[in-house]
Design a protein around this motif. Structure first.
Motif, PDB file in Angstrom:
ATOM      1  N   LYS A 276       0.828  -1.261   0.084  1.00 57.71           N
ATOM      2  CA  LYS A 276       0.131  -0.172   0.118  1.00 57.71           C
ATOM      3  C   LYS A 276       0.943   1.363   0.157  1.00 57.71           C
ATOM      4  O   LYS A 276       0.635   2.257  -0.477  1.00 57.71           O
ATOM      5  N   ARG A 277       1.824   1.110   0.489  1.00 57.58           N
ATOM      6  CA  ARG A 277       2.838   2.433   0.680  1.00 57.58           C
ATOM      7  C   ARG A 277       4.368   2.198   0.321  1.00 57.58           C
ATOM      8  O   ARG A 277       5.278   2.797   0.772  1.00 57.58           O
ATOM      9  N   GLY A 278       4.416   0.926  -0.375  1.00 57.30           N
ATOM     10  CA  GLY A 278       6.119   0.951  -1.172  1.00 57.30           C
ATOM     11  C   GLY A 278       5.819  -0.410  -2.046  1.00 57.30           C
ATOM     12  O   GLY A 278       4.956  -0.987  -2.226  1.00 57.30           O
ATOM     13  N   ARG A 279       7.050  -0.665  -2.369  1.00 56.62           N
ATOM     14  CA  ARG A 279       7.366  -1.814  -3.281  1.00 56.62           C
ATOM     15  C   ARG A 279       8.846  -2.227  -3.080  1.00 56.62           C
ATOM     16  O   ARG A 279       9.674  -1.574  -2.450  1.00 56.62           O
TER      17      ARG A 279
ATOM     18  N   GLY B 219      14.213  -1.210  -2.722  1.00 55.41           N
ATOM     19  CA  GLY B 219      12.662  -1.130  -1.842  1.00 55.41           C
ATOM     20  C   GLY B 219      12.601   0.381  -1.795  1.00 55.41           C
ATOM     21  O   GLY B 219      13.747   1.092  -1.281  1.00 55.41           O
ATOM     22  N   GLU B 220      11.223   0.768  -1.763  1.00 61.24           N
ATOM     23  CA  GLU B 220      11.031   2.047  -1.337  1.00 61.24           C
ATOM     24  C   GLU B 220       9.696   2.129  -0.545  1.00 61.24           C
ATOM     25  O   GLU B 220       8.530   1.545  -0.998  1.00 61.24           O
ATOM     26  N   PHE B 221       9.724   2.696   0.626  1.00 56.63           N
ATOM     27  CA  PHE B 221       8.407   3.079   1.250  1.00 56.63           C
ATOM     28  C   PHE B 221       8.117   4.406   1.455  1.00 56.63           C
ATOM     29  O   PHE B 221       8.948   5.086   2.157  1.00 56.63           O
ATOM     30  N   ASN B 222       6.953   4.782   1.850  1.00 58.38           N
ATOM     31  CA  ASN B 222       6.429   6.127   2.155  1.00 58.38           C
ATOM     32  C   ASN B 222       6.216   5.845   3.653  1.00 58.38           C
ATOM     33  O   ASN B 222       5.147   5.226   3.981  1.00 58.38           O
ATOM     34  N   LEU B 223       6.845   6.620   4.530  1.00 58.21           N
ATOM     35  CA  LEU B 223       6.604   6.354   6.096  1.00 58.21           C
ATOM     36  C   LEU B 223       5.620   7.759   6.283  1.00 58.21           C
ATOM     37  O   LEU B 223       5.291   8.477   5.777  1.00 58.21           O
TER      38      LEU B 223
ATOM     39  N   VAL C 146      10.737   9.065   3.784  1.00 59.04           N
ATOM     40  CA  VAL C 146      10.734   8.070   2.587  1.00 59.04           C
ATOM     41  C   VAL C 146      11.898   6.930   3.003  1.00 59.04           C
ATOM     42  O   VAL C 146      12.933   7.584   3.048  1.00 59.04           O
ATOM     43  N   LEU C 147      11.559   5.801   3.161  1.00 58.66           N
ATOM     44  CA  LEU C 147      12.827   4.698   3.497  1.00 58.66           C
ATOM     45  C   LEU C 147      12.962   4.041   2.258  1.00 58.66           C
ATOM     46  O   LEU C 147      12.207   3.507   1.580  1.00 58.66           O
TER      47      LEU C 147
ATOM     48  N   GLN D   8      22.675   0.028   0.661  1.00 61.20           N
ATOM     49  CA  GLN D   8      22.500   1.276   1.150  1.00 61.20           C
ATOM     50  C   GLN D   8      21.047   1.034   1.771  1.00 61.20           C
ATOM     51  O   GLN D   8      20.285   0.527   1.330  1.00 61.20           O
ATOM     52  N   ILE D   9      21.087   1.735   3.121  1.00 65.20           N
ATOM     53  CA  ILE D   9      19.675   1.909   3.584  1.00 65.20           C
ATOM     54  C   ILE D   9      19.591   3.598   3.894  1.00 65.20           C
ATOM     55  O   ILE D   9      20.424   4.191   4.496  1.00 65.20           O
ATOM     56  N   GLN D  10      18.470   3.997   3.468  1.00 64.10           N
ATOM     57  CA  GLN D  10      18.289   5.599   3.817  1.00 64.10           C
ATOM     58  C   GLN D  10      16.896   6.024   3.964  1.00 64.10           C
ATOM     59  O   GLN D  10      15.947   5.347   3.432  1.00 64.10           O
ATOM     60  N   VAL D  11      16.965   6.771   5.007  1.00 65.40           N
ATOM     61  CA  VAL D  11      15.462   7.514   5.189  1.00 65.40           C
ATOM     62  C   VAL D  11      15.773   9.118   5.107  1.00 65.40           C
ATOM     63  O   VAL D  11      16.753   9.767   5.470  1.00 65.40           O
ATOM     64  N   SER D  12      14.795   9.621   4.196  1.00 63.96           N
ATOM     65  CA  SER D  12      14.653  11.106   4.088  1.00 63.96           C
ATOM     66  C   SER D  12      13.389  11.730   3.764  1.00 63.96           C
ATOM     67  O   SER D  12      12.489  10.742   3.834  1.00 63.96           O
TER      68      SER D  12
END
Length: 724
Positions: free
Chosen positions: A258-261, A286-290, A295-296, A323-327
């Motif tokens: 629902k909020r990512g892939r 992967g990318e998820f909207n927090l 965004v993760l 890499q892992i990133q939160v922005s």
């Protein structure tokens, strides 16, 4: 004269025809008005409805044409005499000579019938049955997506002959009994049972396009991908790759939330290149909207050995980064926190002495105070990188201690304001930065250093515009910037700013180092100008020329940067676009003696049939950045549309300093409305202890008509002298 009949009473049964074609229940469509047009329409004394002569019925975009339609209320039979054409307006058509249908249209028989799905796939049969409103059974069927000319005695390029074909409208699947794949009219493959998706499917479980591949190191083999639909939002693709010297299983998993892939792909191999080792790789992203607009994002890159990716031709990367990133990015704020792990696949690099673990944090904010005007920018950053080695020793003699670790903090505050003095544009900058750098596992630099860097700059521009009567617009803008950065340089090793680029993007920057572990200090003047010409009906061009003059030289700039000494090299960059499809862009650095430090040129030419592109790159030798000899490289790529169906392509990369090709490839593709055939050959001339030269040959054959549209323009063959 044609008569028009609107549905009342028995005539309303005609609406059921459209419900059948569209796959809808009759109850859902019985209230939707339809129009019946025929040369003659009558209702007999025994309540039979008869329409004769050029019969046409319309409802919700669906159209039925026939010679006559008769409804018998006593038997509930609907008799349609052809030629019959039922078109739902969405790509599905039914053609038949005769039809006998039940009054609810859930069952029936059509003779001499042909079903056309998605305006693409044709199923011609002797007899067609409608069963339970869901299944369409076709007997003695020929299936193809090739264009067929009525007067052409030759069979289609390919077809599938079957004793029976069942089309499941609900599942959108085609089931074949005793199927034969024929090329022209020659059987080449027999399958007692076969299931294929109909062309309306976007995703369906089944085999994808196979590929026959020959590689000089792996041998000749076949890739046979199998797609598995795990639901509406996830799928898995498994691809066995069997060749003379390898047994490989490739995989790809995708899932949407629902909020990512997420997506993961990889392979596992047992081959003869390293017979005692299990080999493989795994890449994922992967990318998820927090919450609160964060965004993760993450990506994973792992491989069993340095040569695996090149041996199998998966990727050309020689360094992997996970890499892992939160922005979060907003209009006046940006926040980022990231962790990166690096792994080198190069022969001359040891992961233990590379900064393989990197942690970064960044916060940026801007304000627009009304009291002083302009814009205020605040920045806070932190960076840390660590080496696995703990040795306090410079083994390579390049100034990098094998175990050195670095921790850096930076804060920056700037006030920017612009104003106009007649035609003169003035931009001012005033700010201060603070830097703290800590070094460990390095006895030479002890604990690091810290300092303050006040800074100021004034930029003056004088844009001038001229426009001719023909619409040609020219723009000239000379500029000069006076800049100053105070403070003393920090006594810390150069860990992050070893590779510096000087281009039009940082020509007016106060510091051109890629990281804030060091800064340009003292007075500097940047001067130059831009020129552009825009012609809506002809050629257009732009050009930038600039140079930096300093009070004192910056010791951390190497020769190839063009920034060493008190006077920088000249920067020249530009591009030209011509109306005929030719575009050229380039950039170079040269000194007063016209000695070139760097140069790059890219050219492209495109028209209806030809796409050509090429580039040239040259960098002079620079021992300060581990470049003992120059780098010169030429690349070329092109595609030529031979005719409506044939396309050829080629690519080539040549090492001018080594005097040999690095990679080369060529291919040819034939595509029409029913088949796509591709042949490719690629050669890698790589030379190292872990990567050996290899040649691969690939062949793909795709029967069009059973897959979703890709957006690719497809030429359809025509009947007549130009056919085929």
């Amino acid at each position: 004269m044609a008569r028009r009949w609107r549905p009342t009473g028995l005539a309303a049964l005609l609406i059921l025809i459209f419900g059948w074609v569209a796959g809808m229940a009759p109850a859902q469509t019985s209230a939707v008005p339809a129009v019946l047009v025929a040369d003659d329409i009558q209702v007999t004394r025994d309540r039979r409805l008869i329409a004769r002569g050029n019969v046409e019925a319309f409802q919700n975009g669906t159209r039925l044409t026939a010679q006559s339609i008769e409804y018998n209320p006593d038997t509930g039979a609907l008799t349609i005499t052809g030629p019959i054409v039922i078109d739902d307006g969405a790509g599905t058509r039914i053609l038949a000579n005769q039809a006998e249908l039940s009054n609810d249209l859930q069952n029936g028989l059509l003779t001499g019938a042909r079903l056309v799905l998605n305006d693409q796939l044709q199923l011609a049969s002797v007899q067609m049955n409608r069963v339970n409103g869901r299944y369409t059974q076709l007997y003695k069927t020929a299936v193809t997506s090739c264009h067929i000319c009525g007067d052409d005695p030759r069979p289609p390029l390919w077809q599938i002959r079957a004793k029976r074909v069942i089309h499941d409208e609900e599942e959108r699947q085609l089931y074949f009994d005793h199927a034969q794949l024929r090329i022209r009219n020659t059987p080449i493959l027999y399958l007692p049972r076969l299931r294929l998706p109909d062309p309306s499917q976007d995703r369906a479980t089944g085999f994808l396009i196979p590929e026959l591949q020959s590689n000089s190191r792996l041998g000749t083999g076949l890739r046979l991908p199998y797609f598995i639909k795990l639901g509406d939002h996830r799928d898995l693709t498994l691809t066995p790759y069997i060749a003379n010297n390898t047994r490989t299983l490739e995989f790809r998993y995708r899932q949407a939330f629902k909020r990512g892939r997420i997506i993961f792909e990889g392979a596992l191999s047992d081959d003869e290149l390293q017979p005692n080792d299990s080999r493989g790789f795994l890449f994922g992203a992967g990318e998820f909207n927090l919450n609160r607009d964060f965004v993760l994002q993450f990506d994973i890159e792992a491989v069993s050995d340095d040569a695996y990716l090149n041996d199998y031709g998966y990727f050309n990367k020689d360094r992997l980064d996970s890499q892992i990133q939160v922005s979060r990015a907003r209009r006046d704020e940006f926040i980022r926190l990231s962790y990166i792990n690096y792994k080198s696949l190069r022969d001359d690099e040891d992961d233990a002495v590379l900064p393989s673990d990197v942690l970064e944090a960044l916060y940026e904010r801007r304000f627009f105070p009304k009291a002083v005007g302009g814009e205020i920018r605040l920045t806070a950053a932190a960076h840390a990188h660590e080496r696995a080695s703990r040795l306090d020793f410079d083994a390579n003699g390049d100034g990098v201690v094998d175990g050195r670790d670095v921790l850096r903090f930076n804060v920056d505050a700037e006030w920017l304001r612009s104003f106009q003095l007649g035609g003169l544009q003035v931009q001012t900058r005033l700010g201060v930065a603070g830097d703290v750098i800590r070094v460990s596992d390095d006895s030479i630099f002890d604990d690091g250093d810290s300092g303050i860097a006040p800074k100021a700059a004034v930029t003056l521009r004088y844009p001038m515009v001229r426009q001719s009567a023909s619409g040609v617009r020219q723009h000239i803008e000379p500029f000069v910037q006076f800049g100053w950065v105070g403070g003393d340089g920090l006594a810390v090793p150069n860990e992050e700013s070893t590779r510096v680029e000087f281009d039009e993007g940082n020509l007016l920057a106060l510091s051109r180092f890629p990281a804030t572990d060091r800064r340009e200090r003292g007075w500097a003047v940047a001067l130059g100008g831009t020129w552009s010409r825009i012609d809506p009906n002809g050629w257009s061009a732009s050009l930038t020329l600039g140079q930096i003059l300093r009070e004192e030289a910056q010791t951390d700039f190497s020769d190839t940067t063009g920034l060493s000494g008190t006077t920088s090299d000249f920067l020249l960059a530009g591009q030209m676009k011509f109306d005929g499809g030719l575009a050229v862009s380039g950039r170079t650095l040269f000194n007063e003696s016209f000695d070139v430090a760097k140069a790059e040129v890219r050219g492209d030419w495109s028209n209806d049939r030809l796409d050509l592109g090429g580039s040239y790159i040259w960098i002079s030798e620079d021992p300060a950045i581990d470049l003992p000899s120059p780098i010169g490289e030429f690349t070329f790529d092109g595609a030529y549309k031979i005719d409506r169906f044939w396309t050829a392509n080629v690519d080539w990369r040549y090492d001018l300093e080594e005097g040999r090709a690095a990679t080369a490839g060529a291919g040819i593709t034939y595509t029409n409305e029913c088949v796509r055939v591709g042949l490719s050959i690629n050669r890698s001339f790589a030379d190292s202890t872990t990567i050996e030269p290899s040649t691969s040959l690939g062949v793909t054959v795709s029967l069009r008509g059973f897959s979703a549209h890709t957006g690719e323009r497809v030429e359809t063959r025509s009947c007549g002298k130009q056919a085929r």
